[in-house]
Write a protein that holds these residues in place. Structure first.
Motif, PDB file in Angstrom:
ATOM      1  N   ASP A  80       6.737 -22.785  51.268  1.00  0.00           N
ATOM      2  CA  ASP A  80       7.677 -21.700  51.571  1.00  0.00           C
ATOM      3  C   ASP A  80       8.280 -21.104  50.306  1.00  0.00           C
ATOM      4  OD1 ASP A  80       7.103 -22.224  54.175  1.00  0.00           O
ATOM      5  OD2 ASP A  80       9.173 -22.591  54.802  1.00  0.00           O
ATOM      6  N   ARG A  84       7.496 -17.096  49.756  1.00  0.00           N
ATOM      7  CA  ARG A  84       8.690 -16.420  50.276  1.00  0.00           C
ATOM      8  C   ARG A  84       8.564 -14.905  50.264  1.00  0.00           C
ATOM      9  NH1 ARG A  84       9.650 -18.338  45.199  1.00  0.00           N
ATOM     10  NH2 ARG A  84      10.720 -16.978  43.689  1.00  0.00           N
ATOM     11  N   LEU A  98      13.966 -19.476  54.009  1.00  0.00           N
ATOM     12  CA  LEU A  98      13.996 -18.794  52.714  1.00  0.00           C
ATOM     13  C   LEU A  98      13.870 -17.284  52.874  1.00  0.00           C
ATOM     14  CD1 LEU A  98      11.947 -21.085  50.305  1.00  0.00           C
ATOM     15  CD2 LEU A  98      14.403 -20.647  50.281  1.00  0.00           C
ATOM     16  N   VAL A  99      13.204 -16.864  53.930  1.00  0.00           N
ATOM     17  CA  VAL A  99      13.052 -15.428  54.194  1.00  0.00           C
ATOM     18  C   VAL A  99      14.366 -14.834  54.688  1.00  0.00           C
ATOM     19  CG1 VAL A  99      11.814 -13.669  55.511  1.00  0.00           C
ATOM     20  CG2 VAL A  99      10.597 -15.709  54.716  1.00  0.00           C
TER      21      VAL A  99
END
Length: 312
Positions: A80, A84, A98-99
């Protein structure tokens, strides 16, 4: 009037939940078992060769399940971190912590480091219990392979092959964890065949997994074997499946396995794959996700076949 800010305790709970999601622990055992089965198969095959008692097999298998879960979680975080900028372009992944900003990047790096160290520490305990410390290096060797994997989908159509190599190394880790200093050179061909089998299995399983994201991956520029195989995906994966079962049979012959391995393990895996092809619709994203999940059952079938064989 502006709404009041969330209490710090609420923010902390949300962040912890975000870290929990980042490590994919909320989906356990999904994903973790796919990573675990190479370890489990390696342990069971080594036990079959040495006719190890059941309690020894189960102890090693249980510790390696913890190792595989921690290792899988660590590299989900790493994946991730690396993806991202891509995850927001794919429907299935755009809600990841994380997005959305739920977890800061610094926290993600800290979590990755903590999980990675904990997984290696747990495996080191396993090595200490068995008094074969040099086998720790077998697992350590897999680290650079796993670190590079998330980047491969940007420059090669075969990221599933790279993932297969990373997962296939788990067979060597599992085998070494039980055999240790008793590992003999004549066991190497069987181990190599088992590793090749897991590479083929991973390509097969992860291509089905990637099939659910084909449209979004094309827009985002993400490469995969699911996109590469296109309309020929069923036929090509059938060849990988045949090669996978063939490699399992070869590994059993080289390892001196008995009838339960072939009749329950290999034949059971073959029957499961036939069922998968019968129900799988590559253009149905939900169907691809369900078929991918069913590979957990395939892992159980082979593991049970080897375990029963080891007790003869």
């Amino acid at each position: 009037m502006e709404p009041s800010a969330k209490p710090r305790s609420s923010q902390a709970i949300e962040r912890v939940h975000g870290l929990y999601q980042l490590a994919r622990l909320h989906k356990f055992p999904l994903g973790s078992l796919i990573i675990y089965w190479p370890y489990g198969w390696g342990v069971a095959m080594a036990a079959s060769k040495e006719h190890a008692p059941m309690h020894t097999i189960l102890k090693s298998a249980a510790i390696l399940l913890v190792v595989a879960t921690l290792y899988h979680s660590a590299f989900c975080v790493w994946n991730d971190i690396c993806d991202r900028d891509l995850d927001g372009k794919v429907e299935r992944t755009r809600g990841r912590p994380l997005v959305t900003g739920l977890v800061p990047l610094t926290d993600a790096f800290a979590l990755f480091a903590a999980l990675l160290m904990l997984s290696f520490f747990t495996f080191l305990v396993q090595c200490t219990i068995g008094s074969y410390h040099d086998r720790f290096g077998v697992m350590l060797t897999s680290l650079p392979i796993n670190l590079v994997y998330p980047l491969t989908k940007r420059w090669t159509w075969w990221p599933q092959l790279w993932l297969g190599i990373a997962c296939g190394w788990g067979c060597a880790v599992g085998w070494a964890s039980l055999a240790g200093d008793r590992f003999e050179l004549q066991q190497l061909p069987a181990l190599q065949a088992l590793c090749v089998a897991d590479v083929l299995f991973t390509i097969f399983a992860d291509t089905i997994y990637a099939a659910q994201d084909k449209s979004d991956d094309e827009k985002a520029g993400i490469k995969s074997t699911a996109r590469l195989f296109g309309s020929h995906i069923r036929g090509i994966l059938a060849l990988f499946a045949i090669a996978f079962v063939g490699s399992l049979v070869l590994a059993g012959l080289l390892n001196g396995n008995n009838l339960p391995y072939f009749m329950i393990g290999c034949a059971g895996v073959a029957a499961h794959i036939i069922w998968q092809f019968y129900v799988w619709q590559p253009d149905d994203d939900e169907c691809s996700a369900a078929i991918f999940k069913s590979n957990h059952d395939m892992g159980y079938i082979l593991f049970i076949g080897i375990i029963l064989d080891s007790q003869l």
